[in-house]
Scaffold this motif. Structure first.
Motif, PDB file in Angstrom:
ATOM      1  N   GLU A   1      -2.696  -4.689   5.707  1.00 21.25           N
ATOM      2  CA  GLU A   1      -2.333  -6.103   5.784  1.00 21.25           C
ATOM      3  C   GLU A   1      -1.807  -6.614   4.451  1.00 21.25           C
ATOM      4  O   GLU A   1      -1.483  -7.792   4.309  1.00 21.25           O
ATOM      5  N   LYS A   2      -1.740  -5.738   3.480  1.00 22.98           N
ATOM      6  CA  LYS A   2      -1.235  -6.151   2.163  1.00 22.98           C
ATOM      7  C   LYS A   2       0.279  -6.028   2.142  1.00 22.98           C
ATOM      8  O   LYS A   2       0.859  -5.131   1.545  1.00 22.98           O
TER       9      LYS A   2
ATOM     10  N   ASP B   1       0.807  -1.217   0.000  1.00 22.53           N
ATOM     11  CA  ASP B   1       0.000   0.000   0.000  1.00 22.53           C
ATOM     12  C   ASP B   1       0.840   1.267   0.000  1.00 22.53           C
ATOM     13  O   ASP B   1       0.665   2.148  -0.814  1.00 22.53           O
ATOM     14  N   CYS B   2       1.793   1.353   0.936  1.00 24.42           N
ATOM     15  CA  CYS B   2       2.570   2.593   1.034  1.00 24.42           C
ATOM     16  C   CYS B   2       4.011   2.408   0.570  1.00 24.42           C
ATOM     17  O   CYS B   2       4.762   3.361   0.479  1.00 24.42           O
TER      18      CYS B   2
ATOM     19  N   THR C   1       1.093  -6.607   9.892  1.00 23.55           N
ATOM     20  CA  THR C   1       0.549  -5.377   9.329  1.00 23.55           C
ATOM     21  C   THR C   1       1.636  -4.331   9.223  1.00 23.55           C
ATOM     22  O   THR C   1       2.620  -4.340   9.965  1.00 23.55           O
ATOM     23  N   CYS C   2       1.478  -3.435   8.286  1.00 23.02           N
ATOM     24  CA  CYS C   2       2.449  -2.374   8.051  1.00 23.02           C
ATOM     25  C   CYS C   2       2.459  -1.397   9.226  1.00 23.02           C
ATOM     26  O   CYS C   2       1.403  -0.943   9.668  1.00 23.02           O
ATOM     27  N   PRO C   3       3.644  -1.077   9.745  1.00 25.13           N
ATOM     28  CA  PRO C   3       3.713  -0.138  10.874  1.00 25.13           C
ATOM     29  C   PRO C   3       3.375   1.295  10.461  1.00 25.13           C
ATOM     30  O   PRO C   3       3.084   2.129  11.319  1.00 25.13           O
ATOM     31  N   GLU C   4       3.412   1.569   9.192  1.00 25.58           N
ATOM     32  CA  GLU C   4       3.128   2.917   8.713  1.00 25.58           C
ATOM     33  C   GLU C   4       1.639   3.159   8.512  1.00 25.58           C
ATOM     34  O   GLU C   4       1.073   4.109   9.017  1.00 25.58           O
ATOM     35  N   CYS C   5       1.026   2.263   7.736  1.00 28.13           N
ATOM     36  CA  CYS C   5      -0.363   2.516   7.332  1.00 28.13           C
ATOM     37  C   CYS C   5      -1.318   1.428   7.822  1.00 28.13           C
ATOM     38  O   CYS C   5      -2.496   1.471   7.522  1.00 28.13           O
TER      39      CYS C   5
END
Ligand SMILES: [Zn+2]
Length: 71
Positions: A34-35, A10-11, A27-31
Motif C-alpha cells: 500500500e506504499k 516497495d518494489c 495497492t501495488c499489482p506486483e507486491c
C-alpha cells in the motif's frame, strides 16, 4: 473517470489504475504494497504525437478541447 499513475515505493513498479473514488485505497499489482505514490502525469502519455488537433488545440483524449491539463 480519471486514470492515475502510481509508483510503488516497495518494489519500484510504475502502474496505472482507474480510480473510481478519490479516497480509494490503491495497492501495488506486483507486491500488494500500500506504499504507493500517485504521480502527477496522469494522461500525458496519451496526448503525445500526431493526435493533437490542429483546429482547437485539444487532442483525442482531451474532451474539454484543451491539452493544458494533460501535458
Ligand atoms: Zn510493489
Amino acid at each position: 473517470m480519471p486514470i492515475y499513475e502510481y509508483h510503488c515505493s516497495d518494489c519500484g513498479k510504475d502502474f496505472e489504475i482507474l480510480v473510481f473514488k478519490s479516497d480509494e485505497k490503491v495497492t501495488c499489482p506486483e507486491c500488494k504494497s500500500e506504499k504507493v505514490e500517485r504521480l502527477l502525469s496522469g494522461f500525458a502519455h496519451k496526448c503525445d504525437g500526431p493526435m493533437v488537433s490542429s483546429s482547437g488545440g485539444g487532442c483525442s483524449s482531451c474532451s474539454g478541447g484543451s491539452c493544458s491539463s494533460c501535458h
